[in-house]
Design a protein around this motif. Structure first.
Motif, PDB file in Angstrom:
ATOM      1  N   LEU A  52       0.817  -1.219   0.000  1.00  0.00           N
ATOM      2  CA  LEU A  52       0.000   0.000   0.000  1.00  0.00           C
ATOM      3  C   LEU A  52       0.852   1.271   0.000  1.00  0.00           C
ATOM      4  O   LEU A  52       0.370   2.337  -0.375  1.00  0.00           O
ATOM      5  N   ILE A  53       2.096   1.173   0.429  1.00  0.00           N
ATOM      6  CA  ILE A  53       3.007   2.320   0.399  1.00  0.00           C
ATOM      7  C   ILE A  53       3.728   2.398  -0.938  1.00  0.00           C
ATOM      8  O   ILE A  53       3.794   3.457  -1.568  1.00  0.00           O
ATOM      9  N   ILE A  54       4.257   1.265  -1.392  1.00  0.00           N
ATOM     10  CA  ILE A  54       5.060   1.257  -2.618  1.00  0.00           C
ATOM     11  C   ILE A  54       4.203   1.530  -3.852  1.00  0.00           C
ATOM     12  O   ILE A  54       4.633   2.238  -4.771  1.00  0.00           O
ATOM     13  N   GLY A  55       2.986   0.992  -3.885  1.00  0.00           N
ATOM     14  CA  GLY A  55       2.105   1.202  -5.038  1.00  0.00           C
ATOM     15  C   GLY A  55       1.854   2.682  -5.326  1.00  0.00           C
ATOM     16  O   GLY A  55       2.136   3.166  -6.437  1.00  0.00           O
ATOM     17  N   PRO A  56       1.318   3.452  -4.362  1.00  0.00           N
ATOM     18  CA  PRO A  56       1.091   4.879  -4.609  1.00  0.00           C
ATOM     19  C   PRO A  56       2.380   5.656  -4.895  1.00  0.00           C
ATOM     20  O   PRO A  56       2.385   6.570  -5.721  1.00  0.00           O
ATOM     21  N   THR A  57       3.469   5.278  -4.230  1.00  0.00           N
ATOM     22  CA  THR A  57       4.732   5.973  -4.460  1.00  0.00           C
ATOM     23  C   THR A  57       5.172   5.800  -5.909  1.00  0.00           C
ATOM     24  O   THR A  57       5.565   6.769  -6.577  1.00  0.00           O
ATOM     25  N   CYS A  58       5.090   4.582  -6.423  1.00  0.00           N
ATOM     26  CA  CYS A  58       5.452   4.332  -7.824  1.00  0.00           C
ATOM     27  C   CYS A  58       4.468   5.007  -8.778  1.00  0.00           C
ATOM     28  O   CYS A  58       4.862   5.509  -9.834  1.00  0.00           O
ATOM     29  N   PHE A  59       3.199   5.053  -8.397  1.00  0.00           N
ATOM     30  CA  PHE A  59       2.183   5.734  -9.207  1.00  0.00           C
ATOM     31  C   PHE A  59       2.549   7.214  -9.373  1.00  0.00           C
ATOM     32  O   PHE A  59       2.526   7.750 -10.483  1.00  0.00           O
ATOM     33  N   PHE A  60       2.914   7.866  -8.268  1.00  0.00           N
ATOM     34  CA  PHE A  60       3.276   9.281  -8.336  1.00  0.00           C
ATOM     35  C   PHE A  60       4.569   9.495  -9.114  1.00  0.00           C
ATOM     36  O   PHE A  60       4.710  10.481  -9.835  1.00  0.00           O
ATOM     37  N   LEU A  61       5.505   8.584  -8.959  1.00  0.00           N
ATOM     38  CA  LEU A  61       6.746   8.700  -9.734  1.00  0.00           C
ATOM     39  C   LEU A  61       6.451   8.589 -11.228  1.00  0.00           C
ATOM     40  O   LEU A  61       7.086   9.257 -12.043  1.00  0.00           O
ATOM     41  N   GLY A  62       5.490   7.757 -11.589  1.00  0.00           N
ATOM     42  CA  GLY A  62       5.091   7.651 -12.998  1.00  0.00           C
ATOM     43  C   GLY A  62       4.502   8.949 -13.522  1.00  0.00           C
ATOM     44  O   GLY A  62       4.803   9.378 -14.639  1.00  0.00           O
ATOM     45  N   ILE A  63       3.666   9.576 -12.714  1.00  0.00           N
ATOM     46  CA  ILE A  63       3.089  10.866 -13.109  1.00  0.00           C
ATOM     47  C   ILE A  63       4.196  11.902 -13.290  1.00  0.00           C
ATOM     48  O   ILE A  63       4.224  12.663 -14.264  1.00  0.00           O
ATOM     49  N   LEU A  64       5.132  11.931 -12.348  1.00  0.00           N
ATOM     50  CA  LEU A  64       6.227  12.902 -12.421  1.00  0.00           C
ATOM     51  C   LEU A  64       7.142  12.611 -13.604  1.00  0.00           C
ATOM     52  O   LEU A  64       7.673  13.532 -14.224  1.00  0.00           O
ATOM     53  N   PHE A  65       7.323  11.333 -13.927  1.00  0.00           N
ATOM     54  CA  PHE A  65       8.154  10.975 -15.080  1.00  0.00           C
ATOM     55  C   PHE A  65       7.525  11.491 -16.374  1.00  0.00           C
ATOM     56  O   PHE A  65       8.237  11.920 -17.283  1.00  0.00           O
ATOM     57  N   ALA A  66       6.194  11.480 -16.443  1.00  0.00           N
ATOM     58  CA  ALA A  66       5.514  12.005 -17.625  1.00  0.00           C
ATOM     59  C   ALA A  66       5.734  13.509 -17.769  1.00  0.00           C
ATOM     60  O   ALA A  66       5.714  14.042 -18.894  1.00  0.00           O
TER      61      ALA A  66
END
Length: 196
Positions: A11-25
């Motif tokens: 539950l911590i790693i999932g949202p963190t990676c999700f936000f990193l994906g948004i920032l990568f875009a």
């Protein structure tokens, strides 16, 4: 590691990676604002402003999903810190501090940047009342602050991932040491029985 801790880590790693994906875009925009100067800077800034305005004008469902994902990460931290061990306090406590720092950067700089760019009021670009110009920064500086905030947020989120990986490694190392000590104790016990 208990099943609850594994699920909470997810539950911590999932949202963190999700936000990193948004920032990568957003990184192609941020890179050109912070580290290079495009050939046609004005045209490039117009493209960036249009992109920010488009994101800000997205349907309310998008921001709700974003806030649910933020909340999911917080639920993961609460689950891990409930009946916490020493490792939880060290790794998860530091991760939670970084996560909250990321939420603060999002709320104070990124959301404000969305609003300023959408409204389009920059200090040097408009005839503002005397003294009010000090409250506004220029167009280029606004876009640089926005890009720097995205970069800071990405670094903070990478820090959360590093701490979670560090906790996983420390727990695996501890389990291996305990297993080795148990095996040595068992062998010693068997050797003692053979002598009798």
């Amino acid at each position: 590691m208990a099943q609850t801790d594994t699920f909470a880590t997810f539950l911590i790693i999932g949202p963190t990676c999700f936000f990193l994906g948004i920032l990568f875009a957003s990184f192609p925009y941020d890179y050109n604002v912070l580290w290079t100067t495009p050939a046609d800077k004005e045209a490039y800034f117009k493209i960036l402003e249009d992109h920010i305005k488009f994101l800000y004008a997205s349907p309310p469902l998008i921001s709700r999903i974003l806030h649910i994902v933020i909340g999911t990460g917080l639920v993961g931290f609460l689950m891990k810190l409930y009946r916490a061990t020493e490792a939880n306090y060290l790794f998860d406590g530091a991760s939670l501090v970084l996560y909250f720092a990321g939420v603060l950067v999002y709320l104070t700089n990124i959301v404000k940047g969305f609003r300023v760019v959408t409204v389009g009021i920059y200090g040097a670009d408009h005839d503002l009342p005397e003294g009010a110009a000090d409250d506004y920064i220029s167009r280029e500086d606004t876009l640089r602050v926005f890009a720097a905030s995205n970069t800071i947020l990405a670094l903070v989120l990478v820090g959360v991932l590093v701490l979670q990986a560090g906790q996983w490694y420390a727990l695996r190392k501890e389990e291996a040491e305990i297993a080795a000590m148990d095996q040595a104790a068992e062998e010693k016990k068997k050797a003692g029985k053979k002598k009798q």
